[in-house]
Design an enzyme around this catalytic site. Structure first.
Site, PDB file in Angstrom:
ATOM      1  N   PHE A   1       0.815  -1.220   0.000  1.00  0.00           N
ATOM      2  CA  PHE A   1       0.000   0.000   0.000  1.00  0.00           C
ATOM      3  C   PHE A   1       0.845   1.264   0.000  1.00  0.00           C
ATOM      4  O   PHE A   1       0.387   2.335  -0.404  1.00  0.00           O
ATOM      5  CB  PHE A   1      -0.953  -0.005   1.200  1.00  0.00           C
ATOM      6  CG  PHE A   1      -0.343   0.388   2.521  1.00  0.00           C
ATOM      7  CD1 PHE A   1      -0.445   1.688   2.993  1.00  0.00           C
ATOM      8  CD2 PHE A   1       0.319  -0.545   3.303  1.00  0.00           C
ATOM      9  CE1 PHE A   1       0.100   2.057   4.219  1.00  0.00           C
ATOM     10  CE2 PHE A   1       0.874  -0.187   4.514  1.00  0.00           C
ATOM     11  CZ  PHE A   1       0.764   1.119   4.977  1.00  0.00           C
ATOM     12  N   LYS A   2       2.102   1.153   0.419  1.00  0.00           N
ATOM     13  CA  LYS A   2       2.971   2.334   0.458  1.00  0.00           C
ATOM     14  C   LYS A   2       3.149   2.955  -0.928  1.00  0.00           C
ATOM     15  O   LYS A   2       3.463   4.148  -1.046  1.00  0.00           O
ATOM     16  CB  LYS A   2       4.336   1.971   1.033  1.00  0.00           C
ATOM     17  CG  LYS A   2       4.305   1.226   2.376  1.00  0.00           C
ATOM     18  CD  LYS A   2       3.846   2.092   3.507  1.00  0.00           C
ATOM     19  CE  LYS A   2       3.769   1.335   4.818  1.00  0.00           C
ATOM     20  NZ  LYS A   2       5.045   1.064   5.438  1.00  0.00           N
ATOM     21  N   ASP A   3       2.956   2.163  -1.983  1.00  0.00           N
ATOM     22  CA  ASP A   3       3.126   2.694  -3.344  1.00  0.00           C
ATOM     23  C   ASP A   3       2.139   3.818  -3.647  1.00  0.00           C
ATOM     24  O   ASP A   3       2.447   4.717  -4.439  1.00  0.00           O
ATOM     25  CB  ASP A   3       2.936   1.582  -4.380  1.00  0.00           C
ATOM     26  CG  ASP A   3       4.105   0.610  -4.427  1.00  0.00           C
ATOM     27  OD1 ASP A   3       5.252   1.053  -4.272  1.00  0.00           O
ATOM     28  OD2 ASP A   3       3.861  -0.598  -4.611  1.00  0.00           O
TER      29      ASP A   3
ATOM     30  N   THR B   1       7.958   0.385   3.474  1.00  0.00           N
ATOM     31  CA  THR B   1       8.225   1.782   3.128  1.00  0.00           C
ATOM     32  C   THR B   1       9.524   1.921   2.350  1.00  0.00           C
ATOM     33  O   THR B   1       9.616   2.694   1.389  1.00  0.00           O
ATOM     34  CB  THR B   1       8.291   2.648   4.404  1.00  0.00           C
ATOM     35  OG1 THR B   1       6.988   2.753   4.968  1.00  0.00           O
ATOM     36  CG2 THR B   1       8.783   4.053   4.094  1.00  0.00           C
TER      37      THR B   1
END
Length: 466
Positions: A111-113, A144
């Site tokens: 999800f960090k993308d 991250t």
């Protein structure tokens, strides 16, 4: 839009300066002076928009005045055009009125993308305009780091130094960081845990003298407001896909640093109907202990099958505390200074205010594995361990079965083969095509002792303008 510190002793900044500053000089985190407000009619009008179009609607008020609308639209199109699924964040149903929001279709499968692919473009844009060079310093518990490197590696005006805890991230997570080639990319494995890495980063932002006054640090951790801003969008996206804003939603969020779930809290404050936010943690459960018993106390950090959540000091929790204390920065500063010395609690009425929206559950490795196995047996759907924690916590805490419960699917299961194997599931998660040779790529990283002088000395020696 102006931004203020959660500790009250730093001047307000505009978006561009907040993007580059990261941690405020007084040690606080930046938050907007006020939030944009959207009514139900306006949110309803966004149905059918592409993800990047929706992202523009939600985020542009935060950058307006700093970045022209057309330039920001181009950044968003480029950011989400690189994702592997046309829906960008598709929803998968796993039970009656229960869903997983898949946030792992970006370049590094996490999800960090969503935030860091955009952050890299924002940095490049602002630094090119300023003709300025910065040093990115970040700490990662796994995801991250790779997302930051992937998002920023093409930036011409940055050197990137990412700290990760030595032998405490999965092999896939490590290789995603250490196999990226570039003369501006440095991976540092610290003989310690994530909290040790995070403390070094915060201390370095507080005193940047080791850089000799020749450059400044920039943040990619979720202390950077741009990270939180980008994560707000997918709450609106998921709600609109399931009948919002005409019905409320509940979300369960696997979280260690509190950034992802704080974005959901902000989405609600901006006008999105959200009835419940579930804080899903592993046995490093400082957030659960606070939310269930009003006691904020650091304990010994333990390694788990969900390493991205092996965090004891949740940086972004400070942003929620700021709101709970009526945006009184001095009260927050005092509270956190006391918390560094021992357990603290907040006023009962403030804690009950948080409990009106938030629930929490701490899930151990056994229950994580059981959830992976159960969901796979029921649906032939494979969860990564962090998402599994979110699903189990959602089922433990759900208040109203008539309200859609959406668990944020934070990572691709292929990143955590050991957890999948421990669950007893026979299926082996495969890396996508662009990563099939990951285990054959050459790694490059430096192992350093858990000593801030060693880490700062390495950075001072290697950033390319010295």
């Amino acid at each position: 839009m102006r931004y203020i510190s959660t500790r009250g002793d730093s001047p307000a900044l505009d978006f561009e300066d907040v993007l580059l500053t990261g941690l405020a000089p007084d040690g606080g985190l930046y938050v907007p002076e006020s939030l944009p407000q959207f009514n139900l009619e306006e949110i309803r009008s966004w149905r059918g928009l592409s993800y990047s179009e929706l992202a523009f609607k939600v985020m542009y008020p935060f950058v307006e005045g700093a970045i022209p609308a057309d330039d920001f639209r181009t950044m968003l199109d480029d950011t989400y055009g690189a994702f592997a699924h046309k829906a960008i964040a598709p929803l998968v149903q796993i039970d009656s009125n229960e869903w997983v929001l898949e946030l792992f279709h970006g370049p590094t499968l996490a999800f960090k993308d969503f935030a860091l692919q955009l952050l890299g473009r924002l940095l490049d844009y602002v630094l090119e305009r300023r003709k300025q060079h910065v040093v990115i310093m970040g700490a990662t518990s796994g995801d991250t780091g790779s997302a930051a490197i992937e998002g920023c590696r093409r930036c011409e005006h940055v050197d990137i130094f990412i700290l990760h805890p030595y032998q405490r991230v999965s092999e896939v997570q490590r290789r995603q960081m250490t196999t990226v080639q570039g003369d501006n990319i440095y991976n540092i494995a610290v003989r310690g845990n994530f909290d040790d890495c995070q403390r070094m980063v915060k201390a370095s932002f507080g005193d940047q003298s080791f850089l000799g006054g020749k450059t400044q640090l920039a943040a990619v951790n979720s202390i950077n407001w741009a990270r939180i801003m980008a994560q707000i969008v997918y709450y609106f996206h998921a709600s609109l896909a399931l009948g919002g804003p005409d019905r409320s939603m509940a979300f369960s969020v696997p979280t260690g640093n509190f950034g992802d779930i704080f974005a959901g809290y902000l989405a609600r404050k901006m006008g999105l109907p959200i009835s419940q936010l579930v804080i899903a943690t592993n046995r490093n459960d400082i957030l659960h202990r606070f939310m269930s018993g009003n006691k904020y106390e650091q304990q010994h950090l333990e390694a788990t099958l969900s390493p991205s959540m092996d965090i004891m000091v949740s940086s972004n929790f400070e942003r929620l505390l700021f709101d709970l204390h009526g945006r009184d920065g001095h009260a927050v500063k005092t509270l956190l200074e006391d918390a560094a010395k021992g357990p603290v609690s907040i006023d009962d009425f403030r804690w009950k205010q948080a409990r009106s929206l938030f629930d929490s559950s701490a899930i151990d490795d056994k229950d994580t594995c059981d959830t992976i196995r159960d969901v796979f047996q029921q649906n032939a759907y494979l969860l990564d361990p962090h998402t599994a924690i979110g699903v189990r916590a959602a089922r433990n805490c759900r208040r109203d079965a008539s309200i859609p419960m959406i668990t944020l699917g934070t990572a691709h299961p292929a990143k955590f083969p050991d957890a999948i194997a421990a669950s007893g599931v026979s299926a082996k998660p495969e890396l996508p095509a662009h990563m099939v040779d990951l285990f054959e790529r050459e790694e490059k990283y430096t192992v350093l002792d858990n000593n801030i002088a060693d880490v700062q000395g390495f950075i001072a020696k290697h950033w390319k303008n010295t």
